[in-house]
Design a protein around this motif. Structure first.
Motif, short mmCIF file in Angstrom:
data_model
loop_
_atom_site.label_atom_id
_atom_site.label_comp_id
_atom_site.label_asym_id
_atom_site.label_seq_id
_atom_site.Cartn_x
_atom_site.Cartn_y
_atom_site.Cartn_z
N ALA A 6 0.84 -1.20 0.00
CA ALA A 6 0.00 0.00 0.00
C ALA A 6 0.88 1.25 0.00
CB ALA A 6 -0.90 0.00 1.24
N GLU A 7 0.33 2.33 -0.54
CA GLU A 7 0.99 3.65 -0.55
C GLU A 7 2.44 3.58 -1.01
OE1 GLU A 7 -0.07 6.54 2.68
OE2 GLU A 7 -0.96 4.73 3.56
N THR A 8 2.65 2.92 -2.15
CA THR A 8 3.99 2.75 -2.69
C THR A 8 4.00 3.20 -4.15
OG1 THR A 8 4.25 0.81 -1.25
CG2 THR A 8 5.86 1.07 -3.02
N THR A 9 5.10 3.86 -4.54
CA THR A 9 5.26 4.28 -5.93
C THR A 9 6.02 3.18 -6.68
OG1 THR A 9 5.28 6.60 -5.32
CG2 THR A 9 6.21 6.04 -7.47
N TYR A 10 5.43 2.73 -7.79
CA TYR A 10 6.04 1.70 -8.63
C TYR A 10 6.27 2.24 -10.02
CZ TYR A 10 4.76 -1.66 -5.01
OH TYR A 10 4.65 -2.33 -3.83
N LYS A 11 7.27 1.67 -10.70
CA LYS A 11 7.56 2.05 -12.09
C LYS A 11 7.59 0.79 -12.94
CE LYS A 11 10.44 5.20 -13.21
NZ LYS A 11 10.77 6.57 -13.46
N ILE A 12 6.97 0.90 -14.11
CA ILE A 12 7.07 -0.16 -15.11
C ILE A 12 8.00 0.39 -16.19
CG2 ILE A 12 5.83 -1.53 -16.81
CD1 ILE A 12 3.29 -1.00 -15.08
N ALA A 13 9.08 -0.33 -16.43
CA ALA A 13 10.07 0.16 -17.40
C ALA A 13 10.42 -0.95 -18.37
CB ALA A 13 11.32 0.64 -16.68
N GLY A 14 10.68 -0.56 -19.60
CA GLY A 14 11.09 -1.54 -20.59
C GLY A 14 11.08 -0.93 -21.97
N ALA A 15 11.27 -1.78 -22.95
CA ALA A 15 11.27 -1.35 -24.34
C ALA A 15 10.79 -2.51 -25.20
CB ALA A 15 12.66 -0.91 -24.77
N VAL A 16 9.98 -2.18 -26.19
CA VAL A 16 9.51 -3.19 -27.13
C VAL A 16 9.82 -2.73 -28.55
CG1 VAL A 16 7.72 -4.10 -25.61
CG2 VAL A 16 7.16 -2.24 -27.18
#
Length: 102
Positions: free
Chosen positions: A72-82
């Motif tokens: 809870a109350e956490t900042t997440y990042k989705i990173a990548g390249a296609v």
């Protein structure tokens, strides 16, 4: 033309995201053409959360590894390249914040 993101379970800038459905169903990013590449889920500081990232066909997917539930109350990042078959690349960069505990 570089691949386009058509739809995603979470969008860049989303706040108050309920973590439970993501922990259960994962995170999916749908693209407009077949792609290859990589995707990962990290904390805001870049620490890998440890989920399994796969890119196959028109989809990039992140799946929970047991014990690596989103908090809870956490900042997440989705990173990548296609990339598509012609080599056109699209960067994936999505930041979202999970909801506080009720």
């Amino acid at each position: 033309v570089a691949p386009k993101i058509m739809k995603s379970t979470v969008s860049n800038g989303d706040k108050d995201v309920e973590p439970d459905p993501l922990n259960t169903g994962g995170i999916t990013i749908d693209l407009d053409e077949d792609v290859t590449g990589n995707i990962k889920l990290t904390l805001e500081d870049g620490t890998d959360v440890g989920w399994i990232g796969t890119v196959k066909g028109k989809q990039a997917k992140l799946e929970l590894v047991k014990g690596k539930d989103l908090g809870a109350e956490t900042t997440y990042k989705i990173a990548g390249a296609v990339k598509d078959a012609a080599g056109n690349e699209t960067k994936i960069d999505i930041t979202f914040v999970t909801k506080g505990k009720q």
